[in-house]
Write a protein that holds these residues in place. Sequence first.
Motif, PDB file in Angstrom:
ATOM      1  N   ARG A 345      54.066  12.272 -58.509  1.00 29.77           N
ATOM      2  CA  ARG A 345      54.700  11.012 -58.077  1.00 29.77           C
ATOM      3  C   ARG A 345      53.672   9.891 -57.958  1.00 29.77           C
ATOM      4  NH1 ARG A 345      58.880  13.435 -53.469  1.00 29.77           N
ATOM      5  NH2 ARG A 345      60.438  14.214 -54.966  1.00 29.77           N
ATOM      6  N   LYS A 346      52.488  10.221 -57.484  1.00 29.93           N
ATOM      7  CA  LYS A 346      51.435   9.211 -57.396  1.00 29.93           C
ATOM      8  C   LYS A 346      51.059   8.712 -58.781  1.00 29.93           C
ATOM      9  CE  LYS A 346      48.234   6.683 -55.508  1.00 29.93           C
ATOM     10  NZ  LYS A 346      48.593   5.464 -54.760  1.00 29.93           N
ATOM     11  N   CYS A 347      50.966   9.632 -59.738  1.00 35.10           N
ATOM     12  CA  CYS A 347      50.677   9.238 -61.123  1.00 35.10           C
ATOM     13  C   CYS A 347      51.800   8.346 -61.666  1.00 35.10           C
ATOM     14  CB  CYS A 347      50.509  10.472 -62.008  1.00 35.10           C
ATOM     15  SG  CYS A 347      48.922  11.307 -61.830  1.00 35.10           S
ATOM     16  N   SER A 348      53.035   8.650 -61.322  1.00 32.36           N
ATOM     17  CA  SER A 348      54.166   7.842 -61.769  1.00 32.36           C
ATOM     18  C   SER A 348      54.071   6.421 -61.233  1.00 32.36           C
ATOM     19  CB  SER A 348      55.483   8.481 -61.306  1.00 32.36           C
ATOM     20  OG  SER A 348      55.676   9.743 -61.894  1.00 32.36           O
ATOM     21  N   GLU A 349      53.696   6.299 -59.965  1.00 33.77           N
ATOM     22  CA  GLU A 349      53.568   4.968 -59.357  1.00 33.77           C
ATOM     23  C   GLU A 349      52.462   4.161 -60.037  1.00 33.77           C
ATOM     24  OE1 GLU A 349      52.838   5.657 -55.251  1.00 33.77           O
ATOM     25  OE2 GLU A 349      54.806   6.596 -54.881  1.00 33.77           O
ATOM     26  N   VAL A 350      51.334   4.806 -60.262  1.00 32.24           N
ATOM     27  CA  VAL A 350      50.217   4.118 -60.904  1.00 32.24           C
ATOM     28  C   VAL A 350      50.575   3.763 -62.350  1.00 32.24           C
ATOM     29  CG1 VAL A 350      47.831   4.389 -61.715  1.00 32.24           C
ATOM     30  CG2 VAL A 350      48.472   5.162 -59.425  1.00 32.24           C
TER      31      VAL A 350
END
Length: 443
Positions: A345-350
């Motif tokens: 999810r963090k990768c998706s946000e970035v």
Amino acid sequence: MAKMNWKQLLSGKRLGIEAYHERKHERTNFQRDYDRLVFSSPFRRLQNKTQVFPLPGSVFVHNRLTHSLEVSCVGRSLGNNVANGLAAKYAGEEILFSEIGSIVSAACLAHDMGNPPFGHSGERAITAYFREGKGERLENDVRSEGGRWEDFTNFEGNANALRLLTHQFIGRRYGGFALTYSALASIIKYPFDSTLAKHGKFGFFATEEDTFMRIVSELGIHRIDSEKPIYARYPLVYLVEAADDICYQIMDIEDAHKLRLLTTEETLQLMLQYFTSERLEGINRTLDMVKDRNEQIAYLRSCIIGLLVDECTRVFLENEEQILEGRYEKPLIDGVSNTVRDAYRKCSEVAYNKIYISNEVVDIELAGYHIFSSLIDRLIEAVLNPDRSYSKLLLNRVPEQYDIFAFTTYGKIQCVLDYISGMTDVYALDLYRKITGMSLPAV
């Protein structure tokens, strides 16, 4: 509750070939699906279709072809892992579990073949043209003829892939690519029509509804809604979807690093958070040995893909009963362990904040909107008025396989979208320049 069964789901029968027969050949029908796709012109054209970043550039990033090949590799790993788990569970039963890897890898090759040029902006440009652009004027004509207008206002690459693979274009054989029913079912992510589209997503155009129903009948896929024609997802769809989710997320991060949209430190931080402290010990030892920054990122990418493959395999096998009953309603990636899910999810946000709305990507979207609107408008005007002098000139550019003389407005629009969605980025730009007079031949 009704439940699909693996023996019927794994069918080597081909669409368009009524009597099933396994040819005397070293390759199975499922393996031949893969080869048939690799050697096809639509697959080859993916090399000049944008994945996310502009093509070409001084730094080679992913296009639709390289993305599809990588998804296919990950899909084969997922399929083989799941096959091993199912074979152990159903030991002694004669079910073609060993072919799951081949089915999923072939479907992964095909999953983006219906996407137009310029990445997902191509889909959005087509939708916008009919929903809020000049195409709005055609709605009454399409509906009065009994056509499904929502097919155009929700234009979907997945639905277009099914059409590309199964439609009998002029001069082509019945059944299109004549792929196995199992491979075709594996690309239908949304088993309902465009009138039931969710967030613009649906599985087939009106012209392929009969084909969809044949797939449903052949494989024993059951309806899961008593009021609406919504069907269970074919189980292997979850693996194709997971392979795509794994690849586009991780590879976009790697491409962004190569293009310096993300620093090495940012990229390492994003990637290392996938792993527990126990696993990090071994990973850090390798990173200490490998000094090249790009190689470090590539190594971490491979570790993450392996981790996600194992996690998604586990989620599938743990939820197999729900999947067979049509009750599992989320992507496999959503069911992974907490540490991995939080990192994803963090990768998706970035990715959204630093990649998908970056100037390079937005520029492609702007160009796609403008080019597509112009091409669609001129080509639709030509097919609706084929006797005009300019129309005759323009329609001479349309390959013979497309039915420019379709009887209905719906059919004429679909002919134009067949032609445009099959273009490469370069071809679409070149045609746009020629018909707008931006690139005139020397005199």
